[in-house]
Design a protein around this motif. Structure first.
Motif, PDB file in Angstrom:
ATOM      1  N   SER A  81      23.577 -35.259 -47.013  1.00 20.91           N
ATOM      2  CA  SER A  81      24.838 -35.738 -46.356  1.00 20.91           C
ATOM      3  C   SER A  81      25.532 -37.393 -45.833  1.00 20.91           C
ATOM      4  CB  SER A  81      24.489 -35.357 -44.431  1.00 20.91           C
ATOM      5  OG  SER A  81      23.422 -35.402 -43.384  1.00 20.91           O
ATOM      6  N   ARG A  98      22.850 -33.013 -39.293  1.00 29.15           N
ATOM      7  CA  ARG A  98      23.149 -32.045 -37.881  1.00 29.15           C
ATOM      8  C   ARG A  98      24.321 -32.096 -36.490  1.00 29.15           C
ATOM      9  NH1 ARG A  98      18.045 -36.105 -36.618  1.00 29.15           N
ATOM     10  NH2 ARG A  98      16.575 -35.758 -37.990  1.00 29.15           N
ATOM     11  N   TYR A 120      25.928 -32.573 -51.961  1.00 29.14           N
ATOM     12  CA  TYR A 120      27.350 -32.542 -51.710  1.00 29.14           C
ATOM     13  C   TYR A 120      28.611 -32.505 -52.246  1.00 29.14           C
ATOM     14  CZ  TYR A 120      24.474 -31.131 -47.240  1.00 29.14           C
ATOM     15  OH  TYR A 120      23.282 -31.466 -47.558  1.00 29.14           O
ATOM     16  N   LYS A 172      13.835 -37.083 -50.915  1.00 32.23           N
ATOM     17  CA  LYS A 172      14.729 -37.101 -49.322  1.00 32.23           C
ATOM     18  C   LYS A 172      14.362 -38.353 -48.353  1.00 32.23           C
ATOM     19  CE  LYS A 172      16.805 -33.862 -45.929  1.00 32.23           C
ATOM     20  NZ  LYS A 172      16.666 -32.404 -44.931  1.00 32.23           N
TER      21      LYS A 172
HETATM   22  C1  PBG Z   1      15.954 -29.848 -41.375  1.00 34.72           C
HETATM   23  C2  PBG Z   1      16.858 -30.283 -42.480  1.00 34.72           C
HETATM   24  C3  PBG Z   1      17.615 -31.352 -42.266  1.00 34.72           C
HETATM   25  C4  PBG Z   1      18.147 -31.500 -43.521  1.00 34.72           C
HETATM   26  C5  PBG Z   1      17.747 -30.598 -44.381  1.00 34.72           C
HETATM   27  N1  PBG Z   1      16.700 -29.894 -43.454  1.00 34.72           N
HETATM   28  C6  PBG Z   1      17.938 -32.441 -40.715  1.00 34.72           C
HETATM   29  C7  PBG Z   1      16.519 -32.957 -40.353  1.00 34.72           C
HETATM   30  O1  PBG Z   1      16.150 -33.244 -41.047  1.00 34.72           O
HETATM   31  O2  PBG Z   1      16.950 -33.346 -39.161  1.00 34.72           O
HETATM   32  C8  PBG Z   1      18.596 -32.963 -44.118  1.00 34.72           C
HETATM   33  C9  PBG Z   1      20.123 -32.353 -44.934  1.00 34.72           C
HETATM   34  C10 PBG Z   1      21.133 -33.151 -45.166  1.00 34.72           C
HETATM   35  O3  PBG Z   1      21.388 -34.617 -44.595  1.00 34.72           O
HETATM   36  O4  PBG Z   1      22.313 -33.887 -46.421  1.00 34.72           O
HETATM   37  N2  PBG Z   1      15.116 -29.920 -41.616  1.00 34.72           N
END
Ligand code: PBG
Length: 330
Positions: free
Chosen positions: A279, A210, A318, A253
């Motif tokens: 991330s 984010r 990543y 995820k």
């Molecule tokens: C948003 C999205 C997010 C990620 C991938 N798509 C963030 C969220 O849902 O706030 C996160 C990926 C990551 O943290 O590597 N639709």
């Protein structure tokens, strides 16, 4: 007289060749899907503060980067856009603009690398002035499910037109897989796949992402659509719905704190299962390695292997490029 052991599992570990012979899980470069960050501009490559080694690239630099990855054997990418604030609005209109940054770059990448697989992200947050994945009711602040489907369907269609191979709905709205499938099919995109974020949890591990995209919610959190980290059975409910709705591949995820969910989903579906090593999971290992507190490379390989062992066929990570280099070295 002490009794000597009659079973000696250590025999199967006595040399490297034997250990390799009986190894149950293996990593390969084709397991990786590389998430990459795209920004406006030219010749830009800006490191993400909380993700050392990961950059936001302008389109020209991203194309160079993809070229380098392809040479390493990485053939699948998940691009995410950082959109200028001026282009954000309540309904994420920019997300369906074929001349916009994201869709133009998707088309460019496919033109340069027709064999590369691109998975595009369907969610409103990078384009939304509210920073939410769906439409926010201005009065109540509620995230409106069915109004969001309309926007997400148009976004997915625009991505298919730009050349996306796989549509990746990450928004967690109810019914979006069926909705998107219908929109794609009725526009003759029957060959475009859907990999849904089937069980996406409301996780603290998304923080660095984010920051990278400046896409955090302006108000509230994502807990009315992303799942409660305490729930495992609910992932199976989401799985059953996505299957009914015609999904091609399912995703869990984050990955590392949810290995049990990956296994559970693996045991309940015949579909390919993927996991998103997010991330924060990347940042954690990088930070400890920079301090000299962990061997970064070994930790990275162990984490990726664990995600596969848990049941993932492919991993969004990543670490893709670094791990590909390690695998190549052998
Ligand atoms: C948003 C999205 C997010 C990620 C991938 N798509 C963030 C969220 O849902 O706030 C996160 C990926 C990551 O943290 O590597 N639709």
């Amino acid at each position: 007289m002490p009794i000597l052991p009659s079973h000696r599992p250590r025999r199967n570990r006595k040399s490297e060749v034997i250990r390799n012979m009986v190894q149950e899980t293996n990593l390969a470069v084709q397991d990786f899907i590389y998430p990459v960050f795209l920004i406006e501009g030219q010749n830009q490559q800006i490191e993400i503060h909380s993700m050392p080694g990961i950059y936001r690239h302008s389109a020209d630099r991203l194309i160079d980067e993809i070229g380098k990855c392809v040479e390493l054997g990485i053939k699948s990418f998940a691009p995410f856009p950082g959109i200028n604030d001026a282009l954000k609005d309540r309904l994420a209109r920019e997300s369906a603009n074929p001349e916009g940054l994201y869709l133009k770059t998707i088309a460019d990448i496919k033109r340069q690398f027709p064999d590369v697989v691109l998975m595009t992200d369907v969610a409103m947050d990078p384009y939304s002035s509210d920073g939410h994945d769906g439409v926010v009711d201005p009065e109540s602040g509620e995230i409106l499910n069915d109004a969001s489907l309309e926007v997400l369907g148009q976004m997915a269609l625009a991505q298919a037109r730009a050349g996306a191979d796989i549509i990746g709905p990450s928004d967690m709205m109810d019914g979006r897989v069926a909705w998107i499938r219908e929109v794609l099919d009725s526009n003759a995109f029957t060959n475009v796949s859907i990999m849904s974020y089937t069980a996406k949890y409301a996780s603290a591990f998304y923080g660095p992402f984010r920051d990278a995209l400046d896409s955090a919610p302006k108000k509230g959190d994502k807990k009315t659509y992303q799942m409660n980290p305490a729930n495992r059975r609910e992932a199976l409910r989401e799985l059953a719905l996505d299957e009914q709705e015609g999904v091609d591949m399912v995703m869990i995820k984050p990955a590392l704190s949810y290995l049990d969910v990956i296994r559970e989903v693996r045991d309940h579906t015949q579909l390919p299962v993927t996991a998103y090593n997010v991330s924060g999971e990347y940042a954690m290992i990088k930070a400890a390695a920079q301090q000299g507190w962990l061997d970064g490379e070994r930790t990275m390989m162990e984490v990726l292997l664990s995600i596969k062992r848990a049941g993932a066929d492919a991993i969004l990570t990543y670490f893709a490029k670094e791990a590909a280099q390690v695998l190549r070295r052998g």
